[in-house]
Design a protein around this motif. Structure first.
Motif, mmCIF file in Angstrom:
data_model
loop_
_atom_site.group_PDB
_atom_site.id
_atom_site.type_symbol
_atom_site.label_atom_id
_atom_site.label_comp_id
_atom_site.label_asym_id
_atom_site.label_seq_id
_atom_site.Cartn_x
_atom_site.Cartn_y
_atom_site.Cartn_z
ATOM 1 N N ARG A 86 0.887 -1.273 -0.121
ATOM 2 C CA ARG A 86 0.168 0.091 0.010
ATOM 3 C C ARG A 86 0.975 1.171 0.017
ATOM 4 N N VAL A 87 1.856 1.345 0.787
ATOM 5 C CA VAL A 87 2.870 2.369 0.839
ATOM 6 C C VAL A 87 3.425 2.586 -0.740
ATOM 7 N N CYS A 88 3.844 1.623 -1.367
ATOM 8 C CA CYS A 88 4.420 1.775 -2.757
ATOM 9 C C CYS A 88 3.383 2.038 -3.578
ATOM 10 N N GLN A 89 2.094 1.598 -3.501
ATOM 11 C CA GLN A 89 0.901 1.949 -4.294
ATOM 12 C C GLN A 89 0.583 3.421 -4.210
ATOM 13 N N ASN A 90 0.468 4.023 -3.029
ATOM 14 C CA ASN A 90 0.146 5.230 -2.800
ATOM 15 C C ASN A 90 1.240 6.433 -3.350
ATOM 16 N N LEU A 91 2.594 5.977 -3.292
ATOM 17 C CA LEU A 91 3.655 7.015 -3.730
ATOM 18 C C LEU A 91 3.659 6.984 -5.412
ATOM 19 N N ILE A 92 3.638 5.629 -5.746
ATOM 20 C CA ILE A 92 3.806 5.665 -7.286
ATOM 21 C C ILE A 92 2.451 6.424 -7.943
ATOM 22 N N PHE A 93 1.086 6.041 -7.203
ATOM 23 C CA PHE A 93 -0.060 6.513 -7.643
ATOM 24 C C PHE A 93 -0.024 7.986 -7.399
ATOM 25 N N ASN A 94 0.535 8.652 -6.715
ATOM 26 C CA ASN A 94 0.642 10.226 -6.466
ATOM 27 C C ASN A 94 1.545 10.673 -7.813
ATOM 28 N N ALA A 95 2.578 9.912 -7.690
ATOM 29 C CA ALA A 95 3.681 10.378 -8.618
ATOM 30 C C ALA A 95 2.955 10.468 -10.067
ATOM 31 N N VAL A 96 2.302 9.416 -10.450
ATOM 32 C CA VAL A 96 1.465 9.511 -11.695
ATOM 33 C C VAL A 96 0.378 10.493 -11.791
ATOM 34 N N THR A 97 -0.658 10.701 -10.810
ATOM 35 C CA THR A 97 -1.425 11.636 -10.470
ATOM 36 C C THR A 97 -1.304 13.114 -10.823
ATOM 37 N N TYR A 98 -0.174 13.348 -10.019
ATOM 38 C CA TYR A 98 0.224 14.761 -10.103
ATOM 39 C C TYR A 98 1.436 15.172 -10.990
ATOM 40 N N ASN A 99 1.652 14.095 -12.034
ATOM 41 C CA ASN A 99 2.530 14.503 -12.888
ATOM 42 C C ASN A 99 1.817 15.334 -14.157
ATOM 43 N N HIS A 100 2.699 15.883 -15.067
ATOM 44 C CA HIS A 100 2.007 16.359 -16.197
ATOM 45 C C HIS A 100 2.097 15.333 -17.207
#
Length: 356
Positions: free
Chosen positions: A240-254
């Motif tokens: 879940r930690v990795c999922q949250n961090l990578i999800f956020n990195a994708v979501t808030y990227n351009h």
């Protein structure tokens, strides 16, 4: 005059010198000159010693106590300093130190209560806002159907799907709140097992590839293919930690950006780093991004979804593993989130337990 240290010293010094003169006058061999000199010396020494004693050991300390009590009464404890109890000739200084320590302890309690009250107000406001959005959306769709739109099959299915989506968001929010509350209260237990961290990160990347492809965000995973990255941790929670961090990195990227996930081994630890080249996080927000419901640019964050609890959960999970999440960010260039887990040494095949 009589209430000051000098007034009291003058009276006591005169009394002592008079007593000394009366005592010496009983001796026939004492001349008048000796009597006058003895009285003068007795008066001077007595006055000096009594003044110093009263001024520095009594009156000044009483003045400090009064000043401290006035500050406590006015609730102005900003200038009060923490003074440890030291050996002193004056018992009043010890009393002053005790009052000072008590005032500081009460001020800390007041500060804690004020922070708790402020946090409670912010939390109630945030949770009300988060719950209001899906509830009002669902109400709108349902009431529209009840007002007659239910007869139109196309509109009915469209609105029911939207209502279901809003309720799903509400369910995710409630589940995240329950998870976070259980972690903070210590109810959630961690089940530590040995597993390959590289394989776990690969699973997360595969799961999020579809979301990343929609925004044309490239996911790059860097690791040594000849190594195994064995660690001992709670696998579902680290997932879940990795999922949250990578999800956020994708979501808030351009759109068209890149997310780089690297796994590196150090002497006794494995470090996972998630780097994006998105919009970045302003310095004033970096210290608060792990708080409940805290969002950078709230209006844009709401459009991108999420409950605002992901990073708070990440923080608590890693604290349960005796680790912590680190973040560095530059506005306009992106952010880097990283954490470490213990590195488990591989056992050699020929290693066997020695017979007892």
């Amino acid at each position: 005059m009589l209430t000051t240290s000098r007034g009291i010293s003058l009276i006591l010094a005169i009394a002592i010198s008079v007593l000394m003169a009366a005592f010496l006058s009983l001796m026939p061999e004492v001349t008048a000159l000796v009597l006058v000199v003895a009285c003068g010396l007795t008066f001077s020494v007595s006055y000096l010693l009594i003044t110093i004693t009263l001024e520095f050991l009594v009156f000044r300390e009483i003045g400090n106590i009064y000043a401290l009590l006035e500050k406590i009464q006015k609730k102005d404890l900003s200038e009060i300093q923490d003074k440890s109890l030291r050996s002193s000739l004056s018992p009043l200084r010890k009393i002053n130190s005790v009052i000072n320590s008590y005032a500081l302890a009460r001020q800390k309690e007041i500060d804690t209560l004020q922070k708790t009250a402020e946090f409670r107000r912010e939390f109630i406001a945030d949770i009300s806002h988060e719950l209001k959005t899906p509830i009002f959306a669902t109400q709108g769709y349902i009431h529209t159907l009840l007002d007659g739109a239910i007869e139109d099959k196309q509109v009915r299915m469209k609105f029911l799907k939207r209502a279901a989506k809003s309720l799903d968001s509400l369910d995710v929010l409630v589940q995240d709140l329950l998870t976070l509350n259980q972690m903070e209260s210590g109810v959630v237990k961690f089940n530590f097992t040995d597993f390959d961290l590289k394989e776990l990160v690969l699973e997360v990347v595969e799961q999020l590839e579809h979301k990343a492809s929609k925004r044309e965000v490239a996911l790059k995973l860097e690791f040594d293919p000849e190594k195994t990255y064995m660690t001992r941790a709670d696998r579902p929670k680290i997932y879940r930690v990795c999922q949250n961090l990578i999800f956020n990195a994708v979501t808030y990227n351009h759109n068209g950006g890149e997310v780089k996930i690297s796994i590196k081994t150090h002497k006794n630890t494995i470090q996972v780093e998630v780097k994006d080249d998105g919009q970045g996080i302003p310095p004033e927000d970096l210290k608060r991004i792990f708080e409940r419901f805290y969002r950078v640019e709230k209006s844009r964050s709401k459009e991108k979804g999420g409950t605002g609890l992901g990073l708070a959960i990440v923080k608590h999970i890693l604290e349960g593993h005796k680790s912590k999440i680190s973040v560095s960010s530059t506005v306009g260039k992106g952010s880097i989130f990283s954490f470490s887990l213990p590195l488990e040494k591989e056992k050699k095949p020929n290693e066997q337990a020695l017979p007892a």
